[in-house]
Design an enzyme around this catalytic site. Sequence first.
Site, PDB file in Angstrom:
ATOM      1  N   ASP A  31       0.826  -1.217   0.000  1.00 22.63           N
ATOM      2  CA  ASP A  31       0.000   0.000   0.000  1.00 22.63           C
ATOM      3  C   ASP A  31       0.860   1.267   0.000  1.00 22.63           C
ATOM      4  O   ASP A  31       1.963   1.276   0.544  1.00 22.63           O
ATOM      5  CB  ASP A  31      -0.901  -0.026   1.245  1.00 22.63           C
ATOM      6  N   GLY A  34       0.067   5.545  -4.381  1.00 29.02           N
ATOM      7  CA  GLY A  34      -0.500   6.846  -4.743  1.00 29.02           C
ATOM      8  C   GLY A  34       0.131   7.974  -3.943  1.00 29.02           C
ATOM      9  O   GLY A  34       0.523   9.009  -4.496  1.00 29.02           O
ATOM     10  N   HIS A  48       2.412   3.465  -9.061  1.00 24.50           N
ATOM     11  CA  HIS A  48       2.124   2.054  -9.321  1.00 24.50           C
ATOM     12  C   HIS A  48       3.285   1.408 -10.094  1.00 24.50           C
ATOM     13  O   HIS A  48       3.653   0.265  -9.840  1.00 24.50           O
ATOM     14  CB  HIS A  48       0.816   1.910 -10.090  1.00 24.50           C
ATOM     15  N   THR A  77     -11.034  -6.807  -4.541  1.00 21.64           N
ATOM     16  CA  THR A  77     -12.360  -6.763  -5.172  1.00 21.64           C
ATOM     17  C   THR A  77     -12.948  -5.351  -5.062  1.00 21.64           C
ATOM     18  O   THR A  77     -13.783  -4.964  -5.868  1.00 21.64           O
ATOM     19  CB  THR A  77     -13.326  -7.777  -4.518  1.00 21.64           C
ATOM     20  N   TRP A  80     -12.000  -2.050  -7.823  1.00 23.80           N
ATOM     21  CA  TRP A  80     -12.741  -1.701  -9.056  1.00 23.80           C
ATOM     22  C   TRP A  80     -13.442  -0.364  -8.899  1.00 23.80           C
ATOM     23  O   TRP A  80     -13.801   0.272  -9.893  1.00 23.80           O
ATOM     24  CB  TRP A  80     -13.791  -2.771  -9.379  1.00 23.80           C
ATOM     25  N   LEU A 142      10.247 -20.677  -4.664  1.00 15.68           N
ATOM     26  CA  LEU A 142       9.320 -19.754  -3.996  1.00 15.68           C
ATOM     27  C   LEU A 142       8.007 -19.747  -4.762  1.00 15.68           C
ATOM     28  O   LEU A 142       8.013 -19.665  -5.990  1.00 15.68           O
ATOM     29  CB  LEU A 142       9.915 -18.333  -3.985  1.00 15.68           C
TER      30      LEU A 142
HETATM   31  C1  IPE Z   1      -5.546  -2.657  -0.158  1.00 16.30           C
HETATM   32  O1  IPE Z   1      -5.164  -1.334  -0.315  1.00 16.30           O
HETATM   33  C2  IPE Z   1      -5.542  -3.373  -1.473  1.00 16.30           C
HETATM   34  C3  IPE Z   1      -4.241  -3.507  -2.120  1.00 16.30           C
HETATM   35  C4  IPE Z   1      -3.083  -3.135  -1.636  1.00 16.30           C
HETATM   36  C5  IPE Z   1      -4.290  -4.136  -3.402  1.00 16.30           C
HETATM   37  P1  IPE Z   1      -6.233  -0.169  -0.495  1.00 16.30           P
HETATM   38  O2  IPE Z   1      -5.451   1.090  -0.618  1.00 16.30           O
HETATM   39  O3  IPE Z   1      -7.155  -0.500  -1.589  1.00 16.30           O
HETATM   40  O4  IPE Z   1      -7.018  -0.256   0.879  1.00 16.30           O
HETATM   41  P2  IPE Z   1      -7.910   0.820   1.644  1.00 16.30           P
HETATM   42  O5  IPE Z   1      -8.914   1.318   0.649  1.00 16.30           O
HETATM   43  O6  IPE Z   1      -6.979   1.912   2.083  1.00 16.30           O
HETATM   44  O7  IPE Z   1      -8.486   0.086   2.784  1.00 16.30           O
HETATM   45  C1  IPE Z   2      -1.506   0.333  -3.385  1.00 11.23           C
HETATM   46  O1  IPE Z   2      -1.324   1.694  -3.454  1.00 11.23           O
HETATM   47  C2  IPE Z   2      -1.793  -0.277  -4.735  1.00 11.23           C
HETATM   48  C3  IPE Z   2      -3.175  -0.735  -4.912  1.00 11.23           C
HETATM   49  C4  IPE Z   2      -4.135  -0.657  -4.051  1.00 11.23           C
HETATM   50  C5  IPE Z   2      -3.486  -1.329  -6.181  1.00 11.23           C
HETATM   51  P1  IPE Z   2      -2.537   2.711  -3.395  1.00 11.23           P
HETATM   52  O2  IPE Z   2      -2.956   2.992  -4.801  1.00 11.23           O
HETATM   53  O3  IPE Z   2      -3.608   2.215  -2.518  1.00 11.23           O
HETATM   54  O4  IPE Z   2      -1.825   3.992  -2.782  1.00 11.23           O
HETATM   55  P2  IPE Z   2      -2.444   4.998  -1.738  1.00 11.23           P
HETATM   56  O5  IPE Z   2      -2.957   4.189  -0.590  1.00 11.23           O
HETATM   57  O6  IPE Z   2      -3.518   5.743  -2.442  1.00 11.23           O
HETATM   58  O7  IPE Z   2      -1.291   5.877  -1.353  1.00 11.23           O
HETATM   59 MG    MG Z   3      -4.030   2.451  -0.552  1.00 13.12          MG
END
Ligand code: IPE
Ligand code: IPE
Ligand code: MG
Length: 251
Positions: A31, A34, A48, A77, A80, A142
């Site tokens: 996570d 962004g 990303h 999920t 999306w 792995l």
């Molecule tokens: C969880 O991260 C999903 C992935 C890392 C793929 P999110 O960024 O989507 O989670 P929330 O929305 O902060 O809970």
């Molecule tokens: C994790 O990074 C990647 C996915 C959820 C696909 P985020 O896109 O959630 O990044 P933040 O949480 O907005 O910083």
């Molecule tokens: Mg996130």
Amino acid sequence: MDMGYIDEFAARLGLQFWPERVPRHVAIVMDGNGRWARRQGLERSAGHRRGVEALENIVIGCRKLGVEYLTVYAFSTENWSRPKAEVGTLMNLLSEFADKKLNRLKENHVRVQVIGDFAGLPLLQRMALKHLMEATAVEDKLVLNLALNYGGRADILQAVKKAAALPPARLQTMTEEDFAGLLQTAGQPEPDLLIRTSGELRLSNFLLWQLAYAEFYFTDTLWPDFDEAELFRAICAYQGRSRRFGALSEE
Ligand code: IPE
Ligand code: IPE
Ligand code: MG
């Protein structure tokens, strides 16, 4: 396990590493892509992209540290519901990852599997992933589970549906272990260690059943900055935990 690699990190970070206490299965919520991009004044897509590079390094790091299973949350999920353009970027990066990283994964003897609702992914991504899975099926150092279009509740629900189709006698006598065999991680040990980057303290619908006794490790580091040294730190922290599983500790 690569002892030269381990000794080098242990010395550099001043940490003790116990080869006999390596987690067999590590799960990661990747996570913060962004926020990483925003901090650099870049578009989220750039975050990303950097996130994919971080993943490649962590896969190789896990292999060198002797981890046998690595499950990474790459697309939930719920993801999306992000803007269409961002979902498109993530899907493109996914097929690019499948095409471009195949050789590096094979060289490192990594077997790739997908958990999640595979049929719900776009055709192009399904094709690229199918090729990646088939081409790495013989690898045995792995297992990399890519959690894609994955939700912990959806995983449990699909297992319940399979269970419901069994003869009543088998359903009546079903054990937790039998049920775990219906989940998408069937046949794999449960994660020993869950890592979540970016400072968020929640599961976001990741492996709900499988994480029942995992040790949790949270770090403020954003996923694109999570490197092999950070992985080493996380595993050393795990090695210092006392896992009791409801019983009393050995001491
Ligand atoms: C969880 O991260 C999903 C992935 C890392 C793929 P999110 O960024 O989507 O989670 P929330 O929305 O902060 O809970
Ligand atoms: C994790 O990074 C990647 C996915 C959820 C696909 P985020 O896109 O959630 O990044 P933040 O949480 O907005 O910083
Ligand atoms: Mg996130």
